[in-house]
Design a protein around this motif. Sequence first.
Motif, PDB file in Angstrom:
ATOM      1  N   GLN A  24       0.875  -1.249  -0.086  1.00 48.90           N
ATOM      2  CA  GLN A  24       0.075  -0.029  -0.005  1.00 48.90           C
ATOM      3  C   GLN A  24       0.711   1.269  -0.016  1.00 48.90           C
ATOM      4  O   GLN A  24       0.491   2.226  -0.952  1.00 48.90           O
ATOM      5  CB  GLN A  24      -1.046   0.019   1.172  1.00 48.90           C
ATOM      6  CG  GLN A  24      -2.102  -1.011   1.126  1.00 48.90           C
ATOM      7  CD  GLN A  24      -2.926  -0.774   2.231  1.00 48.90           C
ATOM      8  OE1 GLN A  24      -3.808   0.306   2.184  1.00 48.90           O
ATOM      9  NE2 GLN A  24      -3.092  -1.746   3.100  1.00 48.90           N
ATOM     10  N   ILE A  25       1.781   1.214   0.771  1.00 50.80           N
ATOM     11  CA  ILE A  25       2.852   2.527   0.832  1.00 50.80           C
ATOM     12  C   ILE A  25       3.492   2.631  -0.270  1.00 50.80           C
ATOM     13  O   ILE A  25       3.646   3.781  -0.888  1.00 50.80           O
ATOM     14  CB  ILE A  25       3.619   2.561   2.026  1.00 50.80           C
ATOM     15  CG1 ILE A  25       4.450   4.029   2.253  1.00 50.80           C
ATOM     16  CG2 ILE A  25       4.719   1.662   1.985  1.00 50.80           C
ATOM     17  CD1 ILE A  25       3.623   4.869   2.957  1.00 50.80           C
ATOM     18  N   ARG A  26       3.935   1.683  -1.109  1.00 52.92           N
ATOM     19  CA  ARG A  26       4.811   1.636  -2.309  1.00 52.92           C
ATOM     20  C   ARG A  26       3.698   2.247  -3.316  1.00 52.92           C
ATOM     21  O   ARG A  26       4.248   2.697  -4.321  1.00 52.92           O
ATOM     22  CB  ARG A  26       5.395   0.366  -2.785  1.00 52.92           C
ATOM     23  CG  ARG A  26       6.542   0.141  -1.585  1.00 52.92           C
ATOM     24  CD  ARG A  26       7.159  -1.291  -2.165  1.00 52.92           C
ATOM     25  NE  ARG A  26       8.346  -1.488  -1.294  1.00 52.92           N
ATOM     26  CZ  ARG A  26       9.433  -1.718  -1.614  1.00 52.92           C
ATOM     27  NH1 ARG A  26       9.912  -1.965  -2.873  1.00 52.92           N
ATOM     28  NH2 ARG A  26      10.499  -1.936  -0.681  1.00 52.92           N
ATOM     29  N   ALA A  27       2.560   1.593  -3.358  1.00 54.47           N
ATOM     30  CA  ALA A  27       1.615   2.142  -4.557  1.00 54.47           C
ATOM     31  C   ALA A  27       1.296   3.572  -4.294  1.00 54.47           C
ATOM     32  O   ALA A  27       0.926   4.605  -5.093  1.00 54.47           O
ATOM     33  CB  ALA A  27       0.281   1.267  -4.338  1.00 54.47           C
ATOM     34  N   LEU A  28       1.069   4.202  -2.892  1.00 53.71           N
ATOM     35  CA  LEU A  28       0.647   5.514  -2.862  1.00 53.71           C
ATOM     36  C   LEU A  28       2.014   6.416  -3.123  1.00 53.71           C
ATOM     37  O   LEU A  28       1.872   7.509  -3.893  1.00 53.71           O
ATOM     38  CB  LEU A  28       0.141   5.746  -1.279  1.00 53.71           C
ATOM     39  CG  LEU A  28      -0.005   7.248  -0.898  1.00 53.71           C
ATOM     40  CD1 LEU A  28      -1.240   7.655  -1.841  1.00 53.71           C
ATOM     41  CD2 LEU A  28      -0.443   7.196   0.492  1.00 53.71           C
ATOM     42  N   LEU A  29       3.230   5.995  -2.813  1.00 52.30           N
ATOM     43  CA  LEU A  29       4.281   6.761  -3.269  1.00 52.30           C
ATOM     44  C   LEU A  29       4.470   6.785  -4.759  1.00 52.30           C
ATOM     45  O   LEU A  29       4.816   7.728  -5.274  1.00 52.30           O
ATOM     46  CB  LEU A  29       5.501   6.267  -2.543  1.00 52.30           C
ATOM     47  CG  LEU A  29       5.577   6.536  -1.157  1.00 52.30           C
ATOM     48  CD1 LEU A  29       6.723   5.556  -0.351  1.00 52.30           C
ATOM     49  CD2 LEU A  29       5.771   8.012  -0.946  1.00 52.30           C
ATOM     50  N   LEU A  48      10.759  12.520  -3.922  1.00 51.15           N
ATOM     51  CA  LEU A  48      11.759  11.563  -3.772  1.00 51.15           C
ATOM     52  C   LEU A  48      11.180  10.199  -4.300  1.00 51.15           C
ATOM     53  O   LEU A  48       9.853   9.904  -4.048  1.00 51.15           O
ATOM     54  CB  LEU A  48      12.176  11.379  -2.422  1.00 51.15           C
ATOM     55  CG  LEU A  48      12.939  12.538  -1.810  1.00 51.15           C
ATOM     56  CD1 LEU A  48      13.292  12.365  -0.675  1.00 51.15           C
ATOM     57  CD2 LEU A  48      14.317  12.939  -2.792  1.00 51.15           C
ATOM     58  N   ASP A  49      11.841   9.330  -4.971  1.00 50.70           N
ATOM     59  CA  ASP A  49      11.472   8.048  -5.082  1.00 50.70           C
ATOM     60  C   ASP A  49      11.737   7.121  -4.071  1.00 50.70           C
ATOM     61  O   ASP A  49      12.224   7.553  -2.986  1.00 50.70           O
ATOM     62  CB  ASP A  49      12.269   7.452  -6.332  1.00 50.70           C
ATOM     63  CG  ASP A  49      13.565   7.329  -6.407  1.00 50.70           C
ATOM     64  OD1 ASP A  49      14.258   7.584  -5.223  1.00 50.70           O
ATOM     65  OD2 ASP A  49      14.419   7.136  -7.301  1.00 50.70           O
ATOM     66  N   ALA A  71      -2.466   8.033   4.272  1.00 50.61           N
ATOM     67  CA  ALA A  71      -1.675   9.345   3.811  1.00 50.61           C
ATOM     68  C   ALA A  71      -0.158   8.915   4.439  1.00 50.61           C
ATOM     69  O   ALA A  71      -0.168   7.826   4.934  1.00 50.61           O
ATOM     70  CB  ALA A  71      -2.266  10.317   4.545  1.00 50.61           C
ATOM     71  N   VAL A  72       0.567   9.581   3.676  1.00 52.37           N
ATOM     72  CA  VAL A  72       2.098   9.601   3.900  1.00 52.37           C
ATOM     73  C   VAL A  72       2.687  11.023   4.028  1.00 52.37           C
ATOM     74  O   VAL A  72       2.280  11.884   3.484  1.00 52.37           O
ATOM     75  CB  VAL A  72       2.715   8.742   2.847  1.00 52.37           C
ATOM     76  CG1 VAL A  72       2.593   9.275   1.503  1.00 52.37           C
ATOM     77  CG2 VAL A  72       4.298   8.388   3.278  1.00 52.37           C
TER      78      VAL A  72
END
Length: 170
Positions: A24-29, A48-49, A71-72
């Motif tokens: 999920q975090i990778r998809a949102l980023l 940033l990647d 959110a992140v």
Amino acid sequence: MSSTDFAAPAIRFELRQDDLSGAQIRALLDYHLRQMHANSPPGSVFALDLSGLQAPGMTVWSAWRGQTLVAVGALKDWGDGTGELKSMRTHPDHLRQGAAAAVLEHIIDVAHARGLSRLSLETGSGEAFEPALALYRKRGFRNGEAFGDYTASVFNQFLHLQLGTSDAVL
């Protein structure tokens, strides 16, 4: 992962220091990077990647409602008393529910606890950036000069929040 609860108006989020290993975090980023490129002129994206967010001096938090990432946001420590807000993004299904405000407040609290004197950010201009700019300005961030290794352009803008007694919500 450590976690802290933050109560936003009528909604509760769990904030976690994130190791960026989850889907999920990778998809949102990934979504965040795509949106930055879609809404910015060529050469004007400083988001940033994944490898940039895993660099030394960087801490990333994710906001969750149950098992759902909402959110992140990240904090980069420049090592000179300045912290930089990076990669703030709310999942599009959870906009205007207080998640970004919860992440922002958490990062400000951490910056205080780390003894930082200023929190800064770089962002773009235009309609796509207005909701985030409104959030930052409501919290007390003010437009100012370029910082770190940024160079000012017609598109980008820089906001700063002096930490201490002067960063109360206006």
